[in-house]
Enzyme design. Structure first.
Site, PDB file in Angstrom:
ATOM      1  N   LYS A   1      32.636 -27.150 102.178  1.00 28.29           N
ATOM      2  CA  LYS A   1      31.711 -26.291 103.444  1.00 28.29           C
ATOM      3  C   LYS A   1      30.791 -25.517 103.132  1.00 28.29           C
ATOM      4  O   LYS A   1      30.723 -25.073 101.948  1.00 28.29           O
ATOM      5  CB  LYS A   1      32.859 -25.998 104.590  1.00 28.29           C
ATOM      6  CG  LYS A   1      33.701 -27.084 105.047  1.00 28.29           C
ATOM      7  CD  LYS A   1      34.726 -26.385 106.218  1.00 28.29           C
ATOM      8  CE  LYS A   1      35.778 -27.467 106.618  1.00 28.29           C
ATOM      9  NZ  LYS A   1      36.364 -26.751 107.950  1.00 28.29           N
TER      10      LYS A   1
ATOM     11  N   HIS B   1      37.313 -29.357 103.845  1.00 30.10           N
ATOM     12  CA  HIS B   1      37.761 -30.330 104.732  1.00 30.10           C
ATOM     13  C   HIS B   1      38.457 -31.422 103.888  1.00 30.10           C
ATOM     14  O   HIS B   1      38.035 -31.664 102.825  1.00 30.10           O
ATOM     15  CB  HIS B   1      36.954 -31.124 105.742  1.00 30.10           C
ATOM     16  CG  HIS B   1      37.506 -31.882 106.488  1.00 30.10           C
ATOM     17  ND1 HIS B   1      38.170 -31.934 107.590  1.00 30.10           N
ATOM     18  CD2 HIS B   1      37.349 -33.451 106.085  1.00 30.10           C
ATOM     19  CE1 HIS B   1      38.663 -33.176 108.109  1.00 30.10           C
ATOM     20  NE2 HIS B   1      38.060 -33.994 107.042  1.00 30.10           N
TER      21      HIS B   1
ATOM     22  N   GLU C   1      36.592 -41.826 107.476  1.00 30.05           N
ATOM     23  CA  GLU C   1      35.901 -40.731 107.229  1.00 30.05           C
ATOM     24  C   GLU C   1      34.843 -41.074 105.731  1.00 30.05           C
ATOM     25  O   GLU C   1      33.906 -40.589 105.888  1.00 30.05           O
ATOM     26  CB  GLU C   1      36.756 -39.379 107.041  1.00 30.05           C
ATOM     27  CG  GLU C   1      37.256 -38.750 108.328  1.00 30.05           C
ATOM     28  CD  GLU C   1      38.188 -37.275 107.937  1.00 30.05           C
ATOM     29  OE1 GLU C   1      38.634 -36.996 108.913  1.00 30.05           O
ATOM     30  OE2 GLU C   1      38.357 -36.994 106.724  1.00 30.05           O
TER      31      GLU C   1
HETATM   32  P1  CMP Z   1      38.873 -29.282 109.217  1.00 27.55           P
HETATM   33  O1  CMP Z   1      39.932 -29.614 108.137  1.00 27.55           O
HETATM   34  O2  CMP Z   1      37.706 -29.259 108.885  1.00 27.55           O
HETATM   35  O3  CMP Z   1      39.156 -29.674 110.661  1.00 27.55           O
HETATM   36  C1  CMP Z   1      38.578 -28.946 111.768  1.00 27.55           C
HETATM   37  C2  CMP Z   1      38.180 -27.628 111.460  1.00 27.55           C
HETATM   38  O4  CMP Z   1      38.042 -26.943 112.599  1.00 27.55           O
HETATM   39  C3  CMP Z   1      39.245 -26.919 110.642  1.00 27.55           C
HETATM   40  O5  CMP Z   1      39.133 -27.559 109.434  1.00 27.55           O
HETATM   41  C4  CMP Z   1      38.906 -25.644 110.949  1.00 27.55           C
HETATM   42  O6  CMP Z   1      37.917 -25.291 109.937  1.00 27.55           O
HETATM   43  C5  CMP Z   1      38.152 -25.474 112.309  1.00 27.55           C
HETATM   44  N1  CMP Z   1      39.035 -24.812 113.019  1.00 27.55           N
HETATM   45  C6  CMP Z   1      38.823 -23.786 114.066  1.00 27.55           C
HETATM   46  N2  CMP Z   1      39.804 -23.174 114.722  1.00 27.55           N
HETATM   47  C7  CMP Z   1      40.620 -24.193 114.598  1.00 27.55           C
HETATM   48  C8  CMP Z   1      41.959 -24.132 115.072  1.00 27.55           C
HETATM   49  N3  CMP Z   1      42.585 -23.137 115.839  1.00 27.55           N
HETATM   50  N4  CMP Z   1      42.836 -25.193 114.752  1.00 27.55           N
HETATM   51  C9  CMP Z   1      42.234 -25.930 113.859  1.00 27.55           C
HETATM   52  N5  CMP Z   1      41.219 -25.994 113.254  1.00 27.55           N
HETATM   53  C10 CMP Z   1      40.282 -24.834 113.430  1.00 27.55           C
END
Ligand code: CMP
Length: 140
Positions: free
Chosen positions: A10, A116, A127
Site C-alpha cells: 500500500k 493487502h 483479485e
Molecule cells: P485490506 O486487507 O486491504 O482490506 C480492507 C481494508 O480496509 C483493510 O485492509 C484495512 O486497511 C481497512 N480497514 C479500515 N478499517 C477497517 C476495519 N474496521 N475492519 C477491517 N478493515 C478495515
C-alpha cells in the site's frame, strides 16, 4: 496445494521504501512473485477492487488512502500461498499483529496497514484477474 494470491504493498509502505524488505519476506517464505506492477490506482479502480466493503463505514477513507500514492501490486505463487501470505502480513490492525509480521513491523494504523492480501482462494482468483491479464502472470 500450489496456490496464487494477490498482494498489494500500500502507499504507506511504498513511501517508507520497504518494497524490497517485503518482497524478501515473501521469498524467504517460499512465495514467488509471478506478476508485478507499480501503479497509481484511480478512484474507480480502488472502489471496484474494494467493492465488497462499499457499505462499510471505513470505505471512503480506505479508497482515499489507496489512491494517495502509488502501490505495488503482485501475484504470489506457492504452497498454500493464500494463508501463508496472511500469516506473513499479520492482523489487519497492526496493534493486534504478531511480532515479526509485516504489519507489526511496517504498518502505522488499520488504514495505513502496509499490505493487502487475498482472504480466500476464490477471492484470490478474482483479485489477480482484476489487475493482471492471464498473459502477464508467469508460471515458474
Ligand atoms: P485490506 O486487507 O486491504 O482490506 C480492507 C481494508 O480496509 C483493510 O485492509 C484495512 O486497511 C481497512 N480497514 C479500515 N478499517 C477497517 C476495519 N474496521 N475492519 C477491517 N478493515 C478495515
Amino acid at each position: 496445494a500450489l496456490e496464487r494470491t494477490l498482494s498489494i504493498i500500500k502507499p504507506d509502505a511504498v513511501a517508507k521504501n520497504v518494497i524490497g524488505e517485503i518482497y524478501s519476506r515473501f521469498e524467504k517464505a517460499g512465495l514467488k512473485v509471478v506478476a508485478a506492477k507499480m501503479k497509481q490506482l484511480s478512484r474507480q479502480e480502488a472502489e471496484g477492487f474494494y467493492a465488497v466493503h462499499r457499505e462499510r463505514p471505513f470505505f471512503n477513507a480506505l479508497v482515499e488512502f489507496m489512491i494517495s500514492g502509488p502501490v505495488m501490486v503482485q501475484a504470489l505463487e506457492g504452497e498454500g500461498a493464500v494463508l501463508k501470505n496472511r500469516e506473513l502480513m499479520g492482523a489487519t490492525n497492526p496493534k493486534e499483529a504478531e511480532a515479526g509480521t509485516i504489519r507489526a513491523d511496517f504498518a502505522d494504523s488499520i488504514d495505513a496497514n502496509a499490505v493487502h492480501g487475498s482472504d480466500s482462494l476464490e477471492n484470490a482468483a478474482v483479485e489477480i484477474a482484476y489487475f493482471f491479464p492471464a498473459t502477464d502472470v508467469f508460471a515458474r
